[in-house]
Design a protein around this motif. Structure first.
Motif, PDB file in Angstrom:
ATOM      1  N   TYR A   1      -1.932  30.564  41.066  1.00  0.00           N
ATOM      2  CA  TYR A   1      -0.904  29.963  40.219  1.00  0.00           C
ATOM      3  C   TYR A   1       0.205  29.273  41.017  1.00  0.00           C
ATOM      4  CZ  TYR A   1      -3.475  33.054  37.190  1.00  0.00           C
ATOM      5  OH  TYR A   1      -4.497  33.686  36.526  1.00  0.00           O
TER       6      TYR A   1
ATOM      7  N   TYR B   1      -1.954  33.755  25.436  1.00  0.00           N
ATOM      8  CA  TYR B   1      -3.089  33.827  26.365  1.00  0.00           C
ATOM      9  C   TYR B   1      -2.582  33.818  27.806  1.00  0.00           C
ATOM     10  CZ  TYR B   1      -2.320  28.781  26.824  1.00  0.00           C
ATOM     11  OH  TYR B   1      -1.772  27.556  27.045  1.00  0.00           O
TER      12      TYR B   1
ATOM     13  N   LEU C   1      -3.424  32.518  31.898  1.00  0.00           N
ATOM     14  CA  LEU C   1      -4.028  31.342  32.539  1.00  0.00           C
ATOM     15  C   LEU C   1      -5.208  31.754  33.422  1.00  0.00           C
ATOM     16  CD1 LEU C   1      -0.801  29.444  33.647  1.00  0.00           C
ATOM     17  CD2 LEU C   1      -1.938  29.426  31.432  1.00  0.00           C
ATOM     18  N   MET C   2      -6.228  30.914  33.428  1.00  0.00           N
ATOM     19  CA  MET C   2      -7.424  31.116  34.262  1.00  0.00           C
ATOM     20  C   MET C   2      -7.924  32.565  34.214  1.00  0.00           C
ATOM     21  SD  MET C   2      -7.393  28.740  37.662  1.00  0.00           S
ATOM     22  CE  MET C   2      -5.665  28.655  38.049  1.00  0.00           C
TER      23      MET C   2
ATOM     24  N   GLU D   1     -10.776  33.623  33.876  1.00  0.00           N
ATOM     25  CA  GLU D   1     -12.085  33.799  34.530  1.00  0.00           C
ATOM     26  C   GLU D   1     -11.953  34.263  35.975  1.00  0.00           C
ATOM     27  OE1 GLU D   1     -10.610  31.028  33.692  1.00  0.00           O
ATOM     28  OE2 GLU D   1     -11.400  29.246  34.699  1.00  0.00           O
ATOM     29  N   LEU D   2     -10.772  34.099  36.565  1.00  0.00           N
ATOM     30  CA  LEU D   2     -10.601  34.564  37.946  1.00  0.00           C
ATOM     31  C   LEU D   2     -10.311  36.061  38.009  1.00  0.00           C
ATOM     32  CD1 LEU D   2      -8.601  31.702  39.719  1.00  0.00           C
ATOM     33  CD2 LEU D   2     -11.033  32.197  39.821  1.00  0.00           C
TER      34      LEU D   2
ATOM     35  N   TYR E   1      -7.587  37.813  37.620  1.00  0.00           N
ATOM     36  CA  TYR E   1      -6.351  38.305  38.234  1.00  0.00           C
ATOM     37  C   TYR E   1      -5.517  39.090  37.214  1.00  0.00           C
ATOM     38  CZ  TYR E   1      -6.822  35.808  42.671  1.00  0.00           C
ATOM     39  OH  TYR E   1      -7.242  35.388  43.914  1.00  0.00           O
TER      40      TYR E   1
END
Lengths: 312, 227
Positions: free
Chosen positions: B113, B180, B182-183, B185-186, B188
């Motif tokens: 980020y 939501y 962010l990202m 799918e990673l 974190y």
């Protein structure tokens, strides 16, 4: 990613140095080329230690606050960077003991040298593996987050070490057939594994600007990055290589890193001038330097998605 | 921390307030490079970017403030070789101990980020502290025990609270508005959540819609009747 010379030289020189030390121990154990003479063992060993030391000293130049560098040995339970530091330092007593025992008993074939050699070999391999893992664990960089990265580091280090060892043997004038064969085989394997890597990273993948912003049902494009000049983020992660430049550099990697060294070793083995041996090793290091530069420059960090990139 | 993308007007006040507070805070200073020159740059904990989502006429400008997400699964802490980066057990705030950092940049590589920036002057990594020197300060009124960015936001687009408490204002906002991370799918697992913009019908662009009978009568009456 911004390719800093300090980290390139760390992985390049210490990788080659650890590879060379591994090959010295193995050559003496397995009697490759009849085993190394004491002089060859000591000369190659000093070269290996010099390469490893140059690489490790270079790595400290990467630090913005080196006075705290000693703390990097403390978090080996979680950080591959700390593990790499611990293993690299642990390598030294074994490597020095191996060379000292070889010198004192005038042969690498003694109990102390065998024990120290086993330690030097173990810490060489695990340090290079850890170096690869430093990058491979980063899920933020698709081009690095693959098992091929530590694999490449290990094989490239071994190929550089084997080429250097063959160059030492060619210089001392002994029978170099076996060591040249080992070097050419490792160069070939390293080239094949690097080729697999280049195919592997060729297509964009991973997070997109849509998942980065959460707007997965529409197109997203950047209007304004919100700053008027470069930031730490654009300087550290904003680097890209034009496709044509990357292709040209990859050709350079194969020519200088793999083809020329193998060719020079072949010529030197078959009655060519002696300097072709060291020239092969030098060419290999130059070629893998370019490979290492590309390794950084082609890496696309996901933070670039926030600066308008659609996918990394 | 919850950020409402429907409300944010992209004024950068949060970034400026953050800079003002934290340049004299626990990880001070937030160094500026060439501040009065042609290309001013420097260390910021909070950056706002602006995106266009969708295609005209169904498009929208999204102002996107980003600071540290104080992830549950903070890889920046995992990869730190010195122990300078740590995540507090009691509240999950991720911090950098300035006296331990050696400035290797590894944590910034591990952060998806862009929340970590190296200060070239001190040689250490700096990041959002969630204004840890404000939120626990018992010498200021309770309503001011919030991060500087939240206090300053003129649009009230930022909400500070306990996302572990399912009945807190921030948790309710995330539930009600479909907040939501962010990202995801990673993996974190960022703590900070973003509230998406509310859907509004697109404004017609094919000229004025034809005036209907009701409007014609109203206009005629307006012309006839004198006030």
């Amino acid at each position: 990613m911004h390719a800093s010379l300090s980290t390139i030289f760390l992985t390049l020189l210490s990788g080659g140095g650890f590879g060379l030390m591994s090959l010295i121990v193995l050559a003496n154990w397995l009697r490759l080329g009849g085993g190394l003479t004491v002089v060859e063992t000591l000369v190659a060993g000093i070269i290996a230690l010099a390469l490893v030391s140059a690489g490790l000293i270079s790595s400290t130049l990467h630090l913005a606050n080196p006075k705290n560098a000693w703390r990097a040995f403390t978090r080996w339970r979680t950080s591959w960077l700390a593990r790499e530091g611990v293993f690299a330092v642990a390598f030294y007593p074994f490597a020095l003991l191996y060379l000292a025992a070889t010198w004192i008993w005038n042969t690498p074939d003694n109990l102390l040298a065998h024990l120290a050699g086993a330690g030097a070999l173990f810490f060489s391999v695990i340090t290079v593996f850890s170096q690869g893992m430093i990058y491979a664990v980063l899920r933020t960089i698709r081009q690095w987050n693959t098992p091929l990265v530590p694999t490449n580091f290990l094989f490239l280090g071994a190929a550089l070490g084997a080429t250097t060892l063959a160059a030492v043997r060619l210089t001392t004038g002994g029978a170099a057939g076996t060591l040249v064969t080992v070097a050419v085989m490792l160069l070939f394997m390293a080239a094949v594994i690097k080729t697999i890597y280049y195919f592997w990273i060729a297509q964009p993948g991973g997070p997109t600007i849509n998942t980065a912003t959460g707007f997965t049902r529409a197109t997203v494009r950047i209007l304004d990055p919100g700053h008027t000049a470069g930031t730490f983020l654009t300087e550290e992660f904003g680097n890209t290589v034009p496709a044509q430049t990357a292709m040209l550099l990859k050709v350079t990697v194969y020519v200088l890193g793999f083809i020329v060294p193998a060719w020079f070793l072949y010529l030197a083995l078959n009655g060519g001038p002696v300097f072709l041996g060291p020239a092969a090793a030098l060419s290999a290091f130059v070629g893998i330097f370019v490979e290492r530069w590309l390794f950084w420059a082609e890496a696309q960090h996901v933070v670039n998605l926030y600066h308008g990139r659609q996918q990394c | 921390m919850v950020i409402d993308l429907d409300v944010c007007v992209g004024c950068h006040a949060c970034a400026v307030a953050c800079k003002e507070w934290n340049t004299s805070g626990t990880t001070a200073p937030l160094t500026d490079y060439d501040p009065y020159g042609a290309e001013p740059s420097g260390v910021w904990f909070n950056r706002i970017r602006h995106y266009e989502v969708g295609e005209y006429p169904n498009n929208k400008t999204i102002n996107f403030p980003m600071s540290c997400m104080h992830c549950e699964n903070a890889e920046c802490v995992t990869v730190c070789p010195t122990g300078a980066s740590y995540k507090r057990a009691e509240d999950g705030i991720v911090l950098v101990d300035q006296s331990k950092c050696m400035g290797c940049n590894y944590c910034s590589w591990a952060c998806p980020y862009g929340a970590r920036e190296l200060d070239r002057m001190s040689g250490t990594m700096k990041k959002c502290t969630l204004c840890i020197d404000r939120i626990y300060d018992m010498n200021i009124p309770e309503e001011e025990r919030q991060p500087a960015c939240v206090l300053t936001c003129p649009a009230h687009a930022r909400m500070f609270g306990d996302l572990d408490d399912p009945e807190s204002t921030v948790s309710r906002a995330v539930r009600n508005r479909g907040g939501y991370a962010l990202m995801p799918e990673l993996n974190y697992r960022p703590t900070n959540h973003y509230l998406p913009p509310r859907n509004r019908p697109a404004i017609p662009v094919d000229g004025q819609s034809a005036p209907n009978l009701q409007r014609k009568i109203k206009e005629w009456v307006n012309q006839v009747v004198q006030r």
